[in-house]
Design an enzyme around this catalytic site. Structure first.
Site, PDB file in Angstrom:
ATOM      1  N   LYS A   1      47.252  37.854  39.486  1.00 43.27           N
ATOM      2  CA  LYS A   1      47.263  39.370  39.263  1.00 43.27           C
ATOM      3  C   LYS A   1      48.788  39.573  38.865  1.00 43.27           C
ATOM      4  O   LYS A   1      49.392  40.216  39.527  1.00 43.27           O
ATOM      5  CB  LYS A   1      46.839  40.032  40.440  1.00 43.27           C
ATOM      6  CG  LYS A   1      46.363  41.551  40.113  1.00 43.27           C
ATOM      7  CD  LYS A   1      45.613  42.040  41.266  1.00 43.27           C
ATOM      8  CE  LYS A   1      45.232  43.634  40.966  1.00 43.27           C
ATOM      9  NZ  LYS A   1      44.800  44.047  39.765  1.00 43.27           N
TER      10      LYS A   1
ATOM     11  N   GLU B   1      35.186  39.427  32.208  1.00 44.16           N
ATOM     12  CA  GLU B   1      35.455  40.633  33.027  1.00 44.16           C
ATOM     13  C   GLU B   1      35.625  41.589  32.173  1.00 44.16           C
ATOM     14  O   GLU B   1      35.642  41.492  30.886  1.00 44.16           O
ATOM     15  CB  GLU B   1      36.520  40.173  33.977  1.00 44.16           C
ATOM     16  CG  GLU B   1      37.993  39.946  33.432  1.00 44.16           C
ATOM     17  CD  GLU B   1      38.979  39.664  34.417  1.00 44.16           C
ATOM     18  OE1 GLU B   1      38.849  40.114  35.731  1.00 44.16           O
ATOM     19  OE2 GLU B   1      40.004  39.045  34.025  1.00 44.16           O
TER      20      GLU B   1
ATOM     21  N   TYR C   1      51.162  41.964  41.113  1.00 41.25           N
ATOM     22  CA  TYR C   1      50.952  43.192  41.716  1.00 41.25           C
ATOM     23  C   TYR C   1      49.684  43.194  42.376  1.00 41.25           C
ATOM     24  O   TYR C   1      48.892  42.208  42.423  1.00 41.25           O
ATOM     25  CB  TYR C   1      50.911  44.175  40.657  1.00 41.25           C
ATOM     26  CG  TYR C   1      50.034  44.317  39.794  1.00 41.25           C
ATOM     27  CD1 TYR C   1      49.533  43.400  38.715  1.00 41.25           C
ATOM     28  CD2 TYR C   1      48.953  45.593  39.926  1.00 41.25           C
ATOM     29  CE1 TYR C   1      48.349  43.470  37.865  1.00 41.25           C
ATOM     30  CE2 TYR C   1      47.873  45.468  38.872  1.00 41.25           C
ATOM     31  CZ  TYR C   1      47.514  44.608  38.041  1.00 41.25           C
ATOM     32  OH  TYR C   1      46.520  44.793  37.173  1.00 41.25           O
TER      33      TYR C   1
ATOM     34  N   LEU D   1      39.888  37.481  37.215  1.00 36.84           N
ATOM     35  CA  LEU D   1      40.385  37.982  38.312  1.00 36.84           C
ATOM     36  C   LEU D   1      39.501  37.904  39.670  1.00 36.84           C
ATOM     37  O   LEU D   1      38.282  38.565  39.327  1.00 36.84           O
ATOM     38  CB  LEU D   1      41.131  39.159  38.475  1.00 36.84           C
ATOM     39  CG  LEU D   1      41.785  39.657  39.715  1.00 36.84           C
ATOM     40  CD1 LEU D   1      43.056  38.937  39.905  1.00 36.84           C
ATOM     41  CD2 LEU D   1      42.298  41.077  39.629  1.00 36.84           C
TER      42      LEU D   1
HETATM   43  N1  PDD Z   1      42.776  46.087  38.391  1.00 35.61           N
HETATM   44  N2  PDD Z   1      39.774  42.272  36.712  1.00 35.61           N
HETATM   45  C1  PDD Z   1      40.901  43.073  36.228  1.00 35.61           C
HETATM   46  C2  PDD Z   1      41.699  42.253  34.978  1.00 35.61           C
HETATM   47  C3  PDD Z   1      41.563  44.031  36.887  1.00 35.61           C
HETATM   48  O1  PDD Z   1      42.642  44.339  36.411  1.00 35.61           O
HETATM   49  C4  PDD Z   1      41.038  44.399  38.054  1.00 35.61           C
HETATM   50  C5  PDD Z   1      41.572  45.891  38.658  1.00 35.61           C
HETATM   51  C6  PDD Z   1      39.667  43.947  38.437  1.00 35.61           C
HETATM   52  C7  PDD Z   1      39.143  44.180  39.661  1.00 35.61           C
HETATM   53  O2  PDD Z   1      39.758  43.991  40.886  1.00 35.61           O
HETATM   54  P1  PDD Z   1      39.795  45.003  42.168  1.00 35.61           P
HETATM   55  O3  PDD Z   1      38.436  45.118  42.617  1.00 35.61           O
HETATM   56  O4  PDD Z   1      40.336  44.048  43.285  1.00 35.61           O
HETATM   57  O5  PDD Z   1      40.410  45.857  41.921  1.00 35.61           O
HETATM   58  C8  PDD Z   1      39.415  42.809  37.913  1.00 35.61           C
HETATM   59  C9  PDD Z   1      43.603  47.161  39.128  1.00 35.61           C
HETATM   60  C10 PDD Z   1      42.678  48.269  39.276  1.00 35.61           C
HETATM   61  C11 PDD Z   1      44.609  47.644  38.204  1.00 35.61           C
HETATM   62  O6  PDD Z   1      45.001  47.126  37.544  1.00 35.61           O
HETATM   63  O7  PDD Z   1      44.884  49.052  38.135  1.00 35.61           O
END
Ligand code: PDD
Length: 290
Positions: A150, A182, A32, A206
């Protein structure tokens, strides 16, 4: 927020449905993206599509669309849902074969493609004078070794986030062998004596799009930032801690494991970066480059 995109059509959200044999539903076999939209403008689409492609490659699934087609689909979706502040949720699964089986289907199966929008409220960076005061707890990173994908298989992340919530916190900061990886749904930055640190990319975290922007902005504004391992002690002794994500942007963590972080308020470096971030967003939208 009433129209979703499902497998080639725009349909009302209540009539959108997928097969019970969908491998996303049965096996979490899919990936996703979450892409922010500000006043109808999709933010950093190229980077999100690049990461989508990387995730698809990592799970051996062909990308069902080229970037131009994705752009058209998502632009249409945004306009059908009103040009507002939104998060696009985009999911691709390995489709619905005739039977449930662990191995990939041997017959040709069309992937299931879903895109939908949810509203996002103004993030912390828009509230420079009054940002939300967020708390975090540290937890063991119990996830797998491909956190760079992801994946929709988020159960470990959900358990960790829920544990944080039940402890009265907003986020869990995850520790693997003594080092920060993270957050449960975010990337982590710390500030120590004027230097920003964030763990380097690896298979244990991620590559966040917001993380990339913060690194880029630090470079262009000569704000000292290093991608370097952050151990638990450095985290505990940090002057500031931030977590970043596409839906919340840059959020200051003012309390870690029930102890104040630095002054216990959003710090000066956060304020500086948040300001730079807001200016950057405004500059993109006024130039139409996003
Ligand atoms: N999640 N690490 C993890 C495990 C995450 O789920 C997310 C973001 C990030 C940050 O990535 P980005 O800056 O590209 O949003 C890091 C999204 C927002 C979610 O699962 O809803």
């Amino acid at each position: 927020m009433d129209t979703v995109y499902l497998n080639g059509s725009f349909v009302p959200k209540h009539s959108a449905s997928v097969s019970i044999f969908d491998r996303g539903f049965l096996l979490a076999d899919g990936i996703y993206e979450v892409i922010p939209v500000y006043s109808g403008q999709i933010f950093r689409l190229a980077q999100h599509l690049q990461r989508l492609n990387q995730s698809l490659q990592a799970i051996h699934l062909d990308n069902p669309n080229d970037d131009a087609t994705w752009k058209q689909i998502l632009t249409d979706l945004v306009s059908k849902n009103g040009h507002k502040n939104l998060a696009i949720y985009l999911q691709v699964t390995r489709g619905a074969p005739a039977i449930r089986d662990h191995q990939f289907p041997t017959e040709t199966v069309v992937p299931t493609v879903l895109a939908m929008c949810t509203p996002i409220s103004p993030p912390a960076v828009e509230n420079l004078d009054n940002p939300p005061l967020c708390r975090a707890i540290t937890l063991d990173d119990i996830r797998w070794s491909r956190c760079d994908i992801k994946s929709i298989s988020l159960l470990p992340n959900l358990l960790l986030r829920q544990q944080a919530v039940e402890a009265g916190a907003n986020e869990a900061i995850l520790i693997r062998e003594g080092e920060v990886t993270e957050g449960a749904a975010s990337n982590v930055f710390i500030v120590k004596e004027g230097l920003i640190l964030t763990p380097p990319l690896s298979n244990f975290l991620l590559g966040g799009i917001t993380r990339d922007i913060v690194i880029e902005l630090a470079n262009t504004h000569n704000i000292p930032l290093k991608q370097s391992t952050v151990n638990i002690q450095a985290l505990r002794e940090a002057d500031e801690i931030w977590v970043t994500s596409s839906t919340k942007e840059i959020v200051p963590i003012v309390n870690l494991d029930d102890k104040p972080v630095g002054s216990g308020q959003a710090g000066p470096m956060w304020r500086r970066m948040a300001r730079v971030f807001v200016e950057y967003k405004q500059s993109l939208f006024s130039s139409g480059e996003n």
